[in-house]
Design a protein around this motif. Structure first.
Motif, mmCIF file in Angstrom:
data_model
loop_
_atom_site.group_PDB
_atom_site.id
_atom_site.type_symbol
_atom_site.label_atom_id
_atom_site.label_comp_id
_atom_site.label_asym_id
_atom_site.label_seq_id
_atom_site.Cartn_x
_atom_site.Cartn_y
_atom_site.Cartn_z
ATOM 1 N N THR A 119 42.295 89.151 0.844
ATOM 2 C CA THR A 119 41.620 87.933 1.291
ATOM 3 C C THR A 119 41.999 86.815 0.335
ATOM 4 O O THR A 119 41.838 86.949 -0.883
ATOM 5 N N VAL A 120 42.509 85.716 0.871
ATOM 6 C CA VAL A 120 42.922 84.572 0.051
ATOM 7 C C VAL A 120 41.964 83.412 0.293
ATOM 8 O O VAL A 120 41.782 82.977 1.430
ATOM 9 N N ILE A 121 41.345 82.951 -0.782
ATOM 10 C CA ILE A 121 40.403 81.823 -0.708
ATOM 11 C C ILE A 121 41.031 80.643 -1.431
ATOM 12 O O ILE A 121 41.364 80.736 -2.617
ATOM 13 N N LEU A 122 41.192 79.537 -0.714
ATOM 14 C CA LEU A 122 41.735 78.325 -1.319
ATOM 15 C C LEU A 122 40.568 77.422 -1.703
ATOM 16 O O LEU A 122 39.848 76.918 -0.839
ATOM 17 N N VAL A 123 40.366 77.261 -3.017
ATOM 18 C CA VAL A 123 39.281 76.416 -3.526
ATOM 19 C C VAL A 123 39.844 75.031 -3.795
ATOM 20 O O VAL A 123 40.781 74.873 -4.582
ATOM 21 N N GLN A 124 39.256 74.037 -3.124
ATOM 22 C CA GLN A 124 39.692 72.648 -3.293
ATOM 23 C C GLN A 124 38.548 71.838 -3.905
ATOM 24 O O GLN A 124 37.483 71.705 -3.302
ATOM 25 N N ILE A 125 38.779 71.326 -5.114
ATOM 26 C CA ILE A 125 37.755 70.549 -5.821
ATOM 27 C C ILE A 125 37.961 69.084 -5.465
ATOM 28 O O ILE A 125 38.918 68.446 -5.900
ATOM 29 N N SER A 126 37.067 68.565 -4.657
ATOM 30 C CA SER A 126 37.301 67.279 -3.994
ATOM 31 C C SER A 126 37.220 66.065 -4.899
ATOM 32 O O SER A 126 37.746 64.998 -4.554
ATOM 33 N N ASP A 127 36.569 66.184 -6.061
ATOM 34 C CA ASP A 127 36.423 65.004 -6.921
ATOM 35 C C ASP A 127 37.317 65.072 -8.162
ATOM 36 O O ASP A 127 37.067 64.369 -9.133
ATOM 37 N N ARG A 128 38.342 65.899 -8.117
ATOM 38 C CA ARG A 128 39.281 65.996 -9.227
ATOM 39 C C ARG A 128 40.657 65.549 -8.781
ATOM 40 O O ARG A 128 41.093 65.830 -7.665
ATOM 41 N N ASP A 151 43.002 82.579 3.978
ATOM 42 C CA ASP A 151 41.988 83.050 4.922
ATOM 43 C C ASP A 151 40.790 82.103 4.985
ATOM 44 O O ASP A 151 40.244 81.851 6.058
ATOM 45 N N VAL A 152 40.356 81.607 3.827
ATOM 46 C CA VAL A 152 39.169 80.747 3.770
ATOM 47 C C VAL A 152 39.467 79.527 2.915
ATOM 48 O O VAL A 152 40.042 79.641 1.830
ATOM 49 N N TYR A 153 39.070 78.372 3.410
ATOM 50 C CA TYR A 153 39.152 77.126 2.650
ATOM 51 C C TYR A 153 37.741 76.782 2.170
ATOM 52 O O TYR A 153 36.817 76.658 2.974
ATOM 53 N N LEU A 154 37.588 76.639 0.860
ATOM 54 C CA LEU A 154 36.314 76.271 0.257
ATOM 55 C C LEU A 154 36.499 74.936 -0.447
ATOM 56 O O LEU A 154 37.266 74.835 -1.401
ATOM 57 N N ASP A 159 43.338 66.232 -10.857
ATOM 58 C CA ASP A 159 44.244 67.252 -11.375
ATOM 59 C C ASP A 159 43.505 68.584 -11.406
ATOM 60 O O ASP A 159 42.278 68.633 -11.386
ATOM 61 N N LEU A 160 44.246 69.667 -11.437
ATOM 62 C CA LEU A 160 43.655 71.004 -11.416
ATOM 63 C C LEU A 160 42.596 71.121 -10.329
ATOM 64 O O LEU A 160 41.506 71.656 -10.544
ATOM 65 N N ASN A 161 42.935 70.596 -9.150
ATOM 66 C CA ASN A 161 41.941 70.534 -8.080
ATOM 67 C C ASN A 161 42.176 71.532 -6.950
ATOM 68 O O ASN A 161 41.422 71.551 -5.971
ATOM 69 N N THR A 162 43.198 72.364 -7.077
ATOM 70 C CA THR A 162 43.500 73.337 -6.028
ATOM 71 C C THR A 162 43.784 74.689 -6.674
ATOM 72 O O THR A 162 44.681 74.811 -7.518
ATOM 73 N N TRP A 163 43.006 75.696 -6.256
ATOM 74 C CA TRP A 163 43.105 77.028 -6.848
ATOM 75 C C TRP A 163 43.116 78.086 -5.748
ATOM 76 O O TRP A 163 42.314 78.025 -4.820
ATOM 77 N N TRP A 164 44.003 79.053 -5.878
ATOM 78 C CA TRP A 164 44.063 80.168 -4.937
ATOM 79 C C TRP A 164 43.419 81.392 -5.585
ATOM 80 O O TRP A 164 43.835 81.825 -6.675
ATOM 81 N N VAL A 165 42.388 81.922 -4.935
ATOM 82 C CA VAL A 165 41.724 83.144 -5.393
ATOM 83 C C VAL A 165 42.142 84.259 -4.440
ATOM 84 O O VAL A 165 41.870 84.199 -3.238
ATOM 85 N N ILE A 166 42.829 85.267 -4.968
ATOM 86 C CA ILE A 166 43.404 86.321 -4.136
ATOM 87 C C ILE A 166 42.706 87.637 -4.461
ATOM 88 O O ILE A 166 42.842 88.175 -5.562
ATOM 89 N N ALA A 167 41.932 88.134 -3.493
ATOM 90 C CA ALA A 167 41.201 89.391 -3.669
ATOM 91 C C ALA A 167 41.855 90.487 -2.845
ATOM 92 O O ALA A 167 42.211 90.276 -1.681
ATOM 93 N N ASN A 168 42.004 91.639 -3.470
ATOM 94 C CA ASN A 168 42.550 92.806 -2.772
ATOM 95 C C ASN A 168 41.898 94.036 -3.368
ATOM 96 O O ASN A 168 42.242 94.467 -4.465
ATOM 97 N N GLY A 169 40.921 94.580 -2.652
ATOM 98 C CA GLY A 169 40.108 95.650 -3.225
ATOM 99 C C GLY A 169 39.270 95.091 -4.351
ATOM 100 O O GLY A 169 38.646 94.035 -4.215
ATOM 101 N N ASP A 170 39.262 95.777 -5.494
ATOM 102 C CA ASP A 170 38.498 95.304 -6.650
ATOM 103 C C ASP A 170 39.280 94.301 -7.490
ATOM 104 O O ASP A 170 38.720 93.661 -8.379
ATOM 105 N N ALA A 171 40.577 94.162 -7.223
ATOM 106 C CA ALA A 171 41.421 93.266 -8.019
ATOM 107 C C ALA A 171 41.333 91.841 -7.478
ATOM 108 O O ALA A 171 41.418 91.619 -6.274
ATOM 109 N N VAL A 172 41.160 90.883 -8.376
ATOM 110 C CA VAL A 172 41.093 89.467 -8.000
ATOM 111 C C VAL A 172 42.006 88.682 -8.933
ATOM 112 O O VAL A 172 41.878 88.765 -10.155
#
Length: 207
Positions: free
Chosen positions: A110-119, A146-149, A121-134
């Motif tokens: 599962t890939v979660i794209l975190v977008q920090i709207s008031d930044r 998969d999900v945009y946050l 720089d460093l405003n886009t982060w990909w969190v990649i979960a697969n089983g217990d590994a993140v």
């Protein structure tokens, strides 16, 4: 800060740098040497023999309850709201990704794209979960999202601290989620949260 990281499982220099990005390599090295001289940690060669790992000694392990109680004290007696302008984004996102509740996610990746709207720089982060590994990536790893946050840093911090629920935040349109219905409907189950989210502030205990 270094001991906190060790109790959370960090053992390598690069891991400390990721978790505490504001600490310069020279200061980090000096602090590690100080802990080693105090016999709180020891240096050991990793199984590959090419990387040094830092391990807690018995003395270091006994500091665990003290470090945890300091965290509880901070949540209870200091202001729960962390000022976004004082928060290091990289350090926060490192905590965010490793406290993701993978049990609330479907099997597989599962890939979660975190977008920090008031930044800016460093405003886009990909969190990649697969089983217990993140994994956490500040640059596009090329995986299908998969999900945009999307939220401000302050609202992300509030979610992580448990001061703001996913339902309330999305209803108020301060946090935006986009993706498959199942992942959106179960967001509260997999959303990253501080391990001390259940600690009530002292002001609430007096009423």
């Amino acid at each position: 800060m270094l001991l906190r990281e060790m109790f959370l499982g960090t053992t390598r220099f690069s891991g400390f740098q990721n978790a505490i990005p504001r600490m310069s390599p020279s200061i980090l090295s000096k602090r590690l040497k100080t802990l080693e001289a105090a016999e709180i940690i020891i240096r050991k060669a990793a199984p590959t023999g090419q990387v040094t790992e830092y391990k807690l000694t018995r003395s270091g392990r006994e500091l665990g309850p003290i470090v945890e109680n300091m965290a509880v004290w901070g949540m209870r007696w200091r202001k729960r709201v962390i000022a976004a302008q004082d928060c290091d984004v990289g350090g926060f996102m490192w905590d965010f990704h490793r406290t993701l509740n993978t049990e609330g996610l479907p099997d597989g990746e599962t890939v979660i794209l975190v977008q920090i709207s008031d930044r800016n720089d460093l405003n886009t982060w990909w969190v990649i979960a697969n089983g217990d590994a993140v994994d956490l990536c500040p640059t596009d790893p090329g995986h299908e999202v998969d999900v945009y946050l999307t939220a401000t840093l302050a609202d992300l911090i509030a979610l992580w601290l448990g001061d703001l629920s996913v339902a309330d935040a999305t209803e108020a349109k301060t946090v935006f989620l986009d993706g498959p219905r199942h992942l959106i409907n179960t967001a509260q189950d997999w959303m990253a949260q501080s391990p001390f989210v259940g600690v009530r502030p002292a002001s609430a205990m007096l009423h």
